[in-house]
Write a protein that holds these residues in place. Structure first.
Motif, mmCIF file in Angstrom:
data_model
loop_
_atom_site.group_PDB
_atom_site.id
_atom_site.type_symbol
_atom_site.label_atom_id
_atom_site.label_comp_id
_atom_site.label_asym_id
_atom_site.label_seq_id
_atom_site.Cartn_x
_atom_site.Cartn_y
_atom_site.Cartn_z
ATOM 1 N N ASP A 229 -51.845 -16.991 87.294
ATOM 2 C CA ASP A 229 -51.873 -18.718 86.808
ATOM 3 C C ASP A 229 -53.212 -18.987 87.845
ATOM 4 O O ASP A 229 -53.715 -20.653 86.706
ATOM 5 C CB ASP A 229 -50.811 -19.302 86.467
ATOM 6 N N ILE A 230 -52.988 -19.039 88.899
ATOM 7 C CA ILE A 230 -54.449 -19.860 89.710
ATOM 8 C C ILE A 230 -55.329 -20.232 89.278
ATOM 9 O O ILE A 230 -56.140 -21.480 89.462
ATOM 10 C CB ILE A 230 -54.133 -19.429 91.043
ATOM 11 N N GLU B 178 -56.114 -22.732 86.309
ATOM 12 C CA GLU B 178 -55.784 -24.400 87.069
ATOM 13 C C GLU B 178 -57.163 -25.553 86.609
ATOM 14 O O GLU B 178 -58.369 -24.866 86.890
ATOM 15 C CB GLU B 178 -55.160 -24.688 87.839
ATOM 16 N N ASP B 179 -56.897 -26.785 85.867
ATOM 17 C CA ASP B 179 -58.165 -27.234 85.542
ATOM 18 C C ASP B 179 -58.995 -27.786 86.609
ATOM 19 O O ASP B 179 -60.350 -27.614 85.959
ATOM 20 C CB ASP B 179 -57.624 -28.657 85.263
ATOM 21 N N SER C 150 -55.512 -23.302 96.698
ATOM 22 C CA SER C 150 -54.892 -23.621 95.468
ATOM 23 C C SER C 150 -53.785 -23.836 95.363
ATOM 24 O O SER C 150 -52.599 -23.679 95.401
ATOM 25 C CB SER C 150 -55.915 -23.872 94.655
ATOM 26 N N LYS D 207 -50.680 -24.994 95.370
ATOM 27 C CA LYS D 207 -50.073 -25.100 94.019
ATOM 28 C C LYS D 207 -48.553 -24.547 94.127
ATOM 29 O O LYS D 207 -48.510 -23.738 93.151
ATOM 30 C CB LYS D 207 -50.879 -25.541 93.334
ATOM 31 N N LYS E 65 -45.399 -24.310 91.306
ATOM 32 C CA LYS E 65 -46.129 -24.080 89.764
ATOM 33 C C LYS E 65 -45.786 -22.817 90.214
ATOM 34 O O LYS E 65 -45.357 -22.214 89.062
ATOM 35 C CB LYS E 65 -47.651 -24.837 89.731
#
Ligand code: UDP
Length: 638
Positions: A55-56, A59-60, A114, A118, A121
């Motif tokens: 999922d990382i 990220e936007d 990140s 993060k 998340k």
């Protein structure tokens, strides 16, 4: 059914004894001495975490879904403490791909940073994945559980490899198949491109030996590899009904010598053939080398041979190849010629697909289906399976490339028979067929919705333009989302009935290795009989003699009606059930129509014809006792 204590494995999930045995033998990680080093819970958590890491990349601040083709290099040698070496390698691999395709705004070190910043998340995603697996609401296909966060890292069950008409090409395919089997995947091949036996070989001025001779090479290679692998390498061999060697192919498994024992075989039947059959006409056999018609033959002659052989041995099955291609959403990438070993996953050459199944038996409460819970589980499963495509360590670069172009996933179901019993609906009833359509339509639509939601953030699958989805203006992440797999092992892990099959036996005797015999009774049957005050060990032993309760006077009619086994159920209902699911499945349905030993050749024919009429993509039957080696025995007295 619960394993209180099984030596060597701590059961922290209240699994069945069989589940623990299966997990211990092949799924739970072991140290160099072969000692199990994780619990079932840890296995699911290892898997959930490995897939959540992906999922990382979405990220936007990291992901560029437009894909502007900028290269990003990996300048990080050192693995951070919080990642295992296999997690680190997986992320590096995925990053390399994303960068090459231009999907990354940042460098690898930024991704790793990140991950740390993060982590909350990622942890949430991990928990979401773990939750559905720990409750066995959703279980991914075996290779995902076996290989997540390991050196192998190969997560998919299904592959199709091309077999080109050259010695080099054929033996490359043998090698590729070996590599896939080693990692727990199964392979399907179409041998239809190979020139027929007796045809010319220009380079040597010799004669060709034909597809069957080469299939034996694949078969032996599979035998050798399976000694060292985690599971049996399975193959599907497909030959077009128009191939000049088709008669030899159809009878190829009818031998005392167990030839092609690692193959399921299927005839790819065309509309042209079926039309000729219905008109009782001739149809052409063509040499694939030059497309020339070799001769015309009565369709009925070939069909009768298919049916007779299927009656005798269970092989061949049939693939309705034109129907498969009509429904194929990425026609612009090529034509489908084969499926994976059990028939549920039609794929293009070099495509692979990861599967996973929802345990329907858990979605009933107080006689009602828990639709909201089912919807959530579907969405989680699609998210999980889309991540599998990025995390996977593909056995071949061609497979990696093809798989990522269409991003096919195959979400299916298991525990269907148990869901019906819990709802009080007999399997062989109109109500069950209607419910099958309703449930699968729901799952299919929700899986599409989930994939479309992913597309908003992650973009459409790379080959979207030109696909059937593109024609409809629908932006989706995965070219296909649903497949009904046999769930041979994962249904044991989940402790439910397999796939969409009826119960195989209500009670049976399991012979264990040390010569002991264990009585096993279907837990729903046991529960109902106990509730009615009708349960006794003696009665269960009587049931176990044949597996069926239909002839047992002590079982009330309404209970008998609910507990019809695969052999008690008329073949027509088997096919109708398969067709009901197929209607709402993007890929295909693996189903074995189990026939009683006394079924006739015309019963087999009726089954195959009905499957064609109801627009199934393929059909397989198995007549009880028709092969020397049967995997599961129904009762003690059959
Ligand atoms: N498969 C295989 N070898 C096996 C079992 C399965 O290669 O021993 C492959 C094959 O492609 C099959 C697919 O895995 O069609 C799915 O089978 P199943 O659902 O039974 O697998 P599970 O995930 O339950 O182990």
């Amino acid at each position: 059914r619960q394993a209180k204590k099984v030596i060597g494995v701590q059961d922290d999930l209240k699994l069945t004894v069989n589940a623990i045995k299966v997990l211990e033998a092949r799924y739970l990680l072991k140290d160099e001495n072969g000692n199990v080093i994780e619990t079932p819970r840890q296995m699911f958590e290892r898997t959930a975490r490995y897939l959540a890491l992906v999922d990382i990349f979405y990220e936007d601040d990291i992901y560029d879904k437009e894909g502007k083709q900028k290269e990003r290099k990996i300048d990080v040698e050192e693995k951070p403490e919080f990642l295992s070496i296999w997690e680190f390698n997986m992320l590096k691999r995925a990053f390399t791909y994303f960068s090459k395709e231009g999907y990354m705004k940042v460098d690898f070190s930024y991704v790793l940073d990140s991950l740390k910043s993060k982590w909350d998340k990622i942890e949430r995603v991990k928990n979401k994945f773990a939750e559905v697996m720990l409750h066995r609401k959703y279980v991914p296909n075996s290779p995902t559980l076996m290989n997540a966060n390991t050196k192998l890292g190969q997560l998919s069950a299904c592959f199709v490899l091309p077999v080109p008409d050259s010695i080099e090409g054929i033996f490359n395919a043998v090698k590729y198949a070996a590599m896939i089997h080693k990692s727990g995947g199964g392979t399907g091949f179409s041998f239809s491109r190979l020139r027929p036996k007796g045809d010319i070989v220009a380079s040597t001025m010799g004669v060709a030996s034909g597809p069957l001779s080469f299939m034996r090479v694949f078969d032996v290679a599979t035998d050798v590899i399976k000694q060292g692998g985690k599971r049996r390498g399975a193959n599907m061999g497909v030959l077009s009904v128009h191939h000049p060697d088709i008669l030899e192919f159809i009878t190829s498994k009818d031998s005392e010598n167990k030839v092609l024992s690692n193959f399921n075989i299927s005839v790819a039947v065309t509309d042209e053939f079926m039309d000729a059959l219905l008109r009782d006409d001739y149809y052409p056999l063509r040499n694939p080398r030059n497309g020339e018609e070799v001769k015309r033959i009565k369709a009925r002659q070939v069909w009768d041979l298919i049916i007779t052989q299927a009656w005798k041995t269970g092989d061949p099955g049939v693939i309705f190849i034109d129907e498969v291609n009509r429904k194929h959403p990425v026609k612009h990438l090529g034509e489908i010629e084969s499926t994976n070993p059990c028939g549920e996953q039609p794929l293009l050459p070099y495509e692979s697909c990861n599967l996973g199944s929802i345990n329907l038996s858990l979605f009933v409460e107080n006689g009602k289906i828990k639709w909201d819970d089912l919807r959530d589980t579907v969405h989680t499963a699609v998210h999980f399976m889309d991540n599998v495509i990025d995390a996977n360590n593909y056995p071949l670069p061609q497979v990696a490339e093809m798989t990522r172009r269409s991003r096919k996933i195959g979400l299916g179901v298991m525990g269907w028979a148990e869901m019906l019993i819990k709802l009080g609906i007999p399997y062989d009833s109109e109500e069950a067929v209607e419910l099958a359509e309703k449930v699968m339509k729901f799952i299919n639509e929700e899986s599409h919705r989930a994939s479309m939601k992913l597309a908003e953030k992650r973009g459409v699958f790379p080959a979207w333009e030109g696909s059937e989805w593109w024609k409809k203006g629908m932006k989706i992440r995965n070219a296909t989302t649903t497949t009904i797999a046999p769930t041979g092992t994962i249904s044991i892990i989940a402790g439910t009935s397999s796939s969409i099959e009826p119960l195989f036996a209500i009670a049976f005797i399991r012979r264990v290795l040390d010569g002991q015999e264990l009585l096993e009774v279907n837990p729903l049957f046991e529960e109902i009989m106990k509730r009615e005050g009708l349960y006794s060990e003696e009665l269960m032993h009587k049931v176990a003699e044949t597996g069926s309760v239909q002839h047992i006077d002590d079982v009330p009619e309404n209970i008998k009606r609910l507990f019809r086994t695969a052999h008690d159920i008329d073949p027509v209902w088997h096919v109708r059930m398969q067709a009901a699911f197929q209607k709402y499945v993007d890929n295909a349905v693996s189903k074995t129509v189990n026939l009683r030993h006394d079924a006739s050749i015309s019963d087999v024919e009726d089954t195959y014809i009905l499957a064609w009429k109801l627009k199934c993509k393929g059909i397989t039957i198995y007549r009880d006792g028709s092969k020397n080696v049967q995997v599961i025995y129904k009762g003690t007295k059959t």
